[in-house]
Write a protein that holds these residues in place. Structure first.
Motif, PDB file in Angstrom:
ATOM      1  N   GLY A 169      36.143  25.135 -37.857  1.00 29.88           N
ATOM      2  CA  GLY A 169      35.258  24.429 -37.878  1.00 29.88           C
ATOM      3  C   GLY A 169      35.052  23.761 -36.483  1.00 29.88           C
ATOM      4  O   GLY A 169      34.186  22.853 -37.115  1.00 29.88           O
ATOM      5  N   GLN A 171      32.153  23.163 -33.993  1.00 34.96           N
ATOM      6  CA  GLN A 171      31.051  22.479 -34.011  1.00 34.96           C
ATOM      7  C   GLN A 171      30.197  23.448 -33.416  1.00 34.96           C
ATOM      8  O   GLN A 171      28.392  23.690 -34.066  1.00 34.96           O
ATOM      9  N   ARG A 174      27.627  25.916 -35.274  1.00 34.98           N
ATOM     10  CA  ARG A 174      27.137  24.966 -36.384  1.00 34.98           C
ATOM     11  C   ARG A 174      25.848  24.305 -35.790  1.00 34.98           C
ATOM     12  O   ARG A 174      24.822  23.669 -36.162  1.00 34.98           O
ATOM     13  N   ASN A 183      28.098  29.423 -41.963  1.00 34.93           N
ATOM     14  CA  ASN A 183      30.070  28.889 -42.215  1.00 34.93           C
ATOM     15  C   ASN A 183      29.955  28.245 -44.136  1.00 34.93           C
ATOM     16  O   ASN A 183      28.866  27.959 -44.335  1.00 34.93           O
ATOM     17  N   SER A 187      34.146  21.190 -40.904  1.00 36.16           N
ATOM     18  CA  SER A 187      34.044  21.480 -39.712  1.00 36.16           C
ATOM     19  C   SER A 187      34.838  20.625 -38.844  1.00 36.16           C
ATOM     20  O   SER A 187      35.980  19.146 -39.574  1.00 36.16           O
ATOM     21  N   TYR A 393      23.568  25.187 -48.617  1.00 40.44           N
ATOM     22  CA  TYR A 393      22.891  25.347 -47.196  1.00 40.44           C
ATOM     23  C   TYR A 393      21.272  24.998 -46.919  1.00 40.44           C
ATOM     24  O   TYR A 393      20.725  23.716 -47.901  1.00 40.44           O
ATOM     25  N   ASN A 398      23.275  19.962 -42.631  1.00 35.65           N
ATOM     26  CA  ASN A 398      24.653  20.680 -42.143  1.00 35.65           C
ATOM     27  C   ASN A 398      24.233  22.021 -42.295  1.00 35.65           C
ATOM     28  O   ASN A 398      24.265  23.697 -41.094  1.00 35.65           O
ATOM     29  N   GLN A 399      22.719  23.242 -42.328  1.00 38.18           N
ATOM     30  CA  GLN A 399      21.722  23.765 -42.059  1.00 38.18           C
ATOM     31  C   GLN A 399      22.645  24.295 -42.690  1.00 38.18           C
ATOM     32  O   GLN A 399      22.309  25.766 -43.973  1.00 38.18           O
ATOM     33  N   ASN A 400      23.743  25.779 -41.990  1.00 41.59           N
ATOM     34  CA  ASN A 400      24.139  26.399 -41.668  1.00 41.59           C
ATOM     35  C   ASN A 400      25.916  26.239 -42.404  1.00 41.59           C
ATOM     36  O   ASN A 400      26.785  26.994 -42.206  1.00 41.59           O
ATOM     37  N   GLN A 401      26.018  25.328 -42.927  1.00 45.74           N
ATOM     38  CA  GLN A 401      27.420  24.877 -43.275  1.00 45.74           C
ATOM     39  C   GLN A 401      27.561  24.248 -44.627  1.00 45.74           C
ATOM     40  O   GLN A 401      27.088  23.755 -45.164  1.00 45.74           O
ATOM     41  N   ASP A 404      31.221  19.980 -47.152  1.00 48.74           N
ATOM     42  CA  ASP A 404      31.813  18.966 -46.543  1.00 48.74           C
ATOM     43  C   ASP A 404      32.939  18.702 -47.118  1.00 48.74           C
ATOM     44  O   ASP A 404      33.423  17.887 -47.110  1.00 48.74           O
TER      45      ASP A 404
END
Length: 428
Positions: A169, A171, A174, A183, A187, A393, A398-401, A404
């Motif tokens: 996770g 950062q 990310r 991902n 995180s 995504y 979180n764009q590429n995660q 949550d």
């Protein structure tokens, strides 16, 4: 031209130099492969020699994509103190692949996984990543750990190879400038925020200490705790540190004892975490112990035995035996079909979800799949629904995660994990 052997020289280099060498090696090995025929034995082991492109010429239609299969690569810990994490990620991914293959694969192609052991060491992860890229895998999946991923990701990025669902996770994975990292999980910042929120709000605890592994993984978790405490006008009352791939935690324990903590958040792997908890309780230090999902929950409970009661672990996937959830029910069926003796757990469930993420991306691309289409379909497509477990995504999320979600669990007197709503009161 002979291929460069990174394993022979990487231990002598720092991370920055190793990454530079790795990027150069990708180019060198690609050139060597294109200009050298090799002997018959080598060619017979080359997946490209067994396939034809859509146009009918020898070789893959895209890296790792052959007429009847798609090949993925994994560098993870299959030996050493973190080996159970690698093994269970592999089992989960393979269970998802086996499930799809039993139905005929994805658009007529079977899914394969090539796994290499890095023993949770960065230099080996770089060498493995280079080897897998040289073997023309479609993407890398299911890496284990922050220090290994921190070293391998620049290699994958420079080669344009997707790096999917690493078991970390951190950062740093990310960062918005990363183009090829996908991902799956929440995180460490989200996990540690949940821990501090529960300790302060549910239990009224304000004396929180941290023990962390002395590398990029441990520092990522430490920073997450520090940020969560800063938001509440506080800081750790004590900090202990230990060396990766060891159980040398006694000095860290002395440092923690000096702060008289009410709770200790531990950022580590299962063996050193278990060692710290066991030694602490033996010496009479008995705060609330909490640790993050990377610890490997099943392995931690096994290591702790009777000393595990009351240890809290944050999770980033649902409870792996709650078959009332559709995603868990399908996971349990897939696990039983692929590895009937395997014990369901959070790590293999995460591996299964990683495999399902890959399958969803391939399905969206159709028969003419390549890396660009795969990444675009995941990062810019609609949310991916894995039997009720949502992955979202794209910009603003979180764009590429993808997820949550954070869940809190505790080891009960029966040695099993139990979901936690509100943390109960605890005697001082």
């Amino acid at each position: 031209m002979a291929s460069l052997s990174p394993a022979a020289v990487l231990p002598e280099l720092g991370v920055r130099a190793a990454v530079a060498l790795a990027a150069a090696a990708v180019v060198l090995t690609a050139t060597a492969c294109s200009g050298s025929g090799g002997d018959d034995a080598q060619q017979s082991q080359d997946p490209a020699s067994e396939a034809t492109t859509v146009a009918g010429a020898a070789g893959p239609a895209a890296p790792g994509v052959y007429d009847q299969r798609v090949v993925f690569g994994q560098s993870a810990a299959f030996s050493g103190p973190a080996q159970e994490l690698g093994r269970n990620m592999q089992i989960g991914i393979q269970a998802a692949f086996h499930e799809a293959n039993q139905r005929g694969g994805v658009h007529g192609r079977l899914l394969e996984l090539s796994s290499l052991d890095d023993a949770y060491e960065p230099e080996a992860a770089i060498a493995n990543t280079l080897q897998l890229i040289e073997e023309d895998v479609f993407a890398l999946i299911g890496a284990v750990g922050t220090p290994t991923s921190r070293s391998a990701v620049p290699v994958a990025e420079s080669a344009g190879v997707p790096y999917i669902a690493p078991f970390t996770g951190a950062q740093l994975l990310r960062a918005p400038e990363l183009d090829y990292v996908l991902n799956l999980r929440a995180s460490y910042y989200q996990e540690t925020e949940e821990m501090v929120e529960r300790l302060t709000q549910d239990l009224g605890i304000d004396r929180i200490a941290v023990m962390y592994q002395d590398d990029s993984y441990g520092r990522a978790g430490l920073r997450g705790v520090e940020l969560a405490l800063e938001r509440r006008g506080s800081e750790p009352v004590a900090v202990g540190v230990y060396t990766r791939n060891t159980t040398a935690v006694k000095t860290a324990l002395l440092d923690l004892q000096a702060g008289a903590p009410q709770a200790v958040i531990i950022i580590g792997a299962y063996r050193p975490v278990a060692a710290l908890v066991s030694w602490a309780r033996y010496t009479g230090l008995d705060p609330v112990f909490m640790t993050v999902s990377f610890v490997g929950s099943n392995a931690l409970a096994d290591e702790l035995g009777p000393s595990g009661e009351g240890v809290y672990v944050t999770q980033v996937v649902p409870f792996p035996t709650d078959d009332t959830l559709p995603v868990v029910s399908t996971y349990l069926d897939a696990l039983a079909a692929y590895a009937p003796d395997a014990v369901p757990g959070f790590v293999s469930l995460e591996g299964y979800l990683a495999g399902r993420l890959v399958i969803a991306g391939l399905e969206r691309c159709g028969r003419e799949v390549d890396r660009a289409c795969f990444l675009d379909s995941v990062l810019r497509g609609d949310a991916i629904d894995i039997d009720g477990f949502q992955l979202r995504y794209g910009a603003g999320d979180n764009q590429n995660q993808g997820s949550d979600a954070v869940f809190l669990t505790v080891i009960g007197p029966d040695g099993e994990y139990h979901p936690v709503g509100t943390m109960g009161n605890r005697e001082p």
